[in-house]
Design an enzyme around this catalytic site. Structure first.
Site, PDB file in Angstrom:
ATOM      1  N   THR A  39      -3.505   5.991 -22.028  1.00 54.76           N
ATOM      2  CA  THR A  39      -3.323   4.671 -21.450  1.00 54.76           C
ATOM      3  C   THR A  39      -1.862   4.311 -21.685  1.00 54.76           C
ATOM      4  OG1 THR A  39      -3.946   3.627 -23.524  1.00 54.76           O
ATOM      5  CG2 THR A  39      -5.683   3.875 -21.874  1.00 54.76           C
TER       6      THR A  39
ATOM      7  N   LYS B 161      -1.499   0.467 -25.017  1.00 61.22           N
ATOM      8  CA  LYS B 161      -1.855   0.318 -26.438  1.00 61.22           C
ATOM      9  C   LYS B 161      -0.570   0.440 -27.258  1.00 61.22           C
ATOM     10  CE  LYS B 161      -6.640   1.696 -25.714  1.00 61.22           C
ATOM     11  NZ  LYS B 161      -6.947   2.534 -24.561  1.00 61.22           N
TER      12      LYS B 161
ATOM     13  N   ASP C 108      -6.627  13.393 -25.206  1.00 60.13           N
ATOM     14  CA  ASP C 108      -6.566  11.989 -24.778  1.00 60.13           C
ATOM     15  C   ASP C 108      -5.845  11.217 -25.886  1.00 60.13           C
ATOM     16  OD1 ASP C 108      -6.978   9.319 -24.326  1.00 60.13           O
ATOM     17  OD2 ASP C 108      -9.120   9.498 -23.878  1.00 60.13           O
TER      18      ASP C 108
ATOM     19  N   TYR D 105       0.855  -1.184   0.000  1.00 55.49           N
ATOM     20  CA  TYR D 105       0.000   0.000   0.000  1.00 55.49           C
ATOM     21  C   TYR D 105       0.893   1.236   0.000  1.00 55.49           C
ATOM     22  CZ  TYR D 105      -4.982  -0.779   0.325  1.00 55.49           C
ATOM     23  OH  TYR D 105      -6.288  -1.036   0.020  1.00 55.49           O
TER      24      TYR D 105
ATOM     25  N   ARG E  64      -1.377  -2.566 -18.523  1.00 54.45           N
ATOM     26  CA  ARG E  64      -2.697  -1.943 -18.561  1.00 54.45           C
ATOM     27  C   ARG E  64      -2.739  -0.819 -17.520  1.00 54.45           C
ATOM     28  NH1 ARG E  64      -6.909  -3.438 -21.150  1.00 54.45           N
ATOM     29  NH2 ARG E  64      -5.579  -4.984 -22.129  1.00 54.45           N
TER      30      ARG E  64
ATOM     31  N   GLU F  85      -0.585   4.747  -0.504  1.00 59.28           N
ATOM     32  CA  GLU F  85      -1.463   5.905  -0.760  1.00 59.28           C
ATOM     33  C   GLU F  85      -0.694   7.195  -0.551  1.00 59.28           C
ATOM     34  OE1 GLU F  85      -4.336   4.100   1.735  1.00 59.28           O
ATOM     35  OE2 GLU F  85      -5.955   4.569   0.344  1.00 59.28           O
TER      36      GLU F  85
END
Ligand code: DSN
Length: 417
Positions: A225, A228, A199, A54, A234, A56
């Protein structure tokens, strides 16, 4: 070498599904324009112990102890992404492109503000204001499309923007085969005093390699992203320059606004991906993707198959099936039976439903990763023609034989046990 022997011993059902997927990827030609194959190095980082952690917050400012290595890897990702795209601000925590776009909207807008994005039917994305998405529910949406030739019409967008007075204009697409002029979009945004979000989820690998115009100097914020054409894990990312001081707002919109703990194993894999894309070979790879797409579209058109806009400038093309009397759904199914994976896709002004469509979208990023070149695109065009034009059992069997010859000539995963 990918070894799943321990997994197979612990959980044979999941191991069997993974084996099925490996076999499917090996035996099919992957032509979904948004997919790619990551390197072993990226895969290795994805499967690392960072999945346990974790973290954060952001490097140097975390809500948990023990983040010293998480900080190292996130800083590596950020520094490499900044170098790759020439930006001064980057957030590498978005879990996906949609979350990146939602975070930008959350940072810059209030519910009820107006956004102007490309319509889904013309090639836009759900998160650009589609009514089924949070962007279409929380904001007032105006859309632009493409002209009769399938190109973005900048004069028309200016006209729409002057009427709609959006607070945010979104450019970038999921199914647009031509170059996008980000400078013109910024001029439109300035005329109506709007923010510009670019984008580049689909084309970021082509932008990173210098094959397409970079939006970084023009857009207030750029999202992408990473899986691609960029060929990473991903995930999503958000970029900006120092001229536009939104970084603090965007960081807060991602965490704690939208997401909790960052996926540190994915961020480690993003760092590897950016490192790979900084190498000179990546420029060659990106150009090869475009060369393959242009060779494929040319070979399809030579066989009487209609390619929307008459070709492509990037990694994808839209095949207009309407003159052939076969739907996108039927073509997708039949091509899959022959070993070619693609997706049905609406063609602008398509009258069939989204689950049927009058076209398919084809991409060459994954084929290029696999090593296929322009000569192979002629073989693929012929196989596609056998399936969607000839449509006999013999033709489909011949297409399958051609696909198998290619998949065996360009093996993908040889060492999976
Ligand atoms: N689902 C992606 C695509 O296929 O283009 C966009 O998010």
């Amino acid at each position: 070498m990918y070894s799943y022997s321990k997994l197979a011993a612990a959980d044979p059902e999941v191991a069997a599904a993974i084996k099925g997927e490996v076999d499917r990827e090996n035996s099919h030609l992957e032509m979904i324009a948004s997919e790619n194959f990551v390197s072993e190095a990226v895969m290795s980082a994805l499967g690392s112990q960072f999945t346990n952690k974790y973290a954060e917050g952001y490097p140097g400012d975390r809500y948990y102890g023990g983040c010293q290595y998480a900080d190292i890897v996130e800083n590596l990702a950020r520094d490499r992404a900044k170098e790759l795209f020439g930006c001064e601000y980057v957030n590498v925590q978005p879990h996906a492109g949609s979350q990146a776009n939602t975070a930008v909207q959350f940072a810059l807008l209030k519910p009820g503000d107006t956004i102007l994005g490309m319509s889904l039917d013309a090639g836009g994305h759900l998160s650009h204001g589609c009514v089924a998405n949070i962007s279409g529910r929380y904001f007032n949406v105006a859309n632009y499309g493409v002209n009769e030739d399938g190109y973005i019409d900048y004069d028309e967008i200016l006209k729409i923007a002057k009427e709609a007075r959006p607070k945010l204009i979104i450019c970038g697409a999921s199914a647009y085969p031509r170059k996008i002029d980000f400078k013109k979009f910024r001029e439109i945004a300035d005329e109506v005093d709007a923010f510009l979000l670019a984008d580049i989820a689909h084309i970021s690998g082509l932008v990173a390699a210098g094959c397409h115009m970079s939006p970084i100097p023009y857009a207030h914020v750029t999202t992408s992203t990473t899986h691609k054409t960029l060929r990473g894990p991903r995930g999503g990312m958000i970029m900006s320059t120092n001229d536009f001081a939104v970084d603090h707002k965007i960081d807060k919109a991602i965490f704690p606004g939208l997401q909790g703990g960052p996926l540190m194993h994915v961020i480690a894999a993003k760092a590897v991906c950016y490192g790979e894309a900084l190498k000179p070979e990546f420029k060659v790879y990106a150009q090869n993707i475009i060369d393959n797409a242009q060779a494929l579209s040319g070979n399809l058109m030579d066989r009487g198959i209609k390619v929307f806009t008459g070709g492509t400038d990037n990694h994808l093309m839209l095949v207009d099936l309407r003159p052939l009397g076969i739907s996108g759904k039927e073509a997708e199914d039949k091509l899959d039976e022959a070993g070619i994976t693609c997706n049905k896709n609406a063609i602008p002004n398509d009258t069939s439903s989204r689950s049927v469509t009058g076209g398919i979208r084809l991409g060459t990023a994954a084929l290029t990763t696999r090593g296929l070149g322009t000569a192979d695109m002629e073989t693929i065009a012929e196989a596609i023609k056998l399936v969607i034009v000839d449509r006999t059992t013999e033709a489909k069997n011949e297409a399958k034989r051609m696909v198998t010859e290619l998949t065996e000539r360009y093996p993908l995963y040889e060492n999976v046990e």
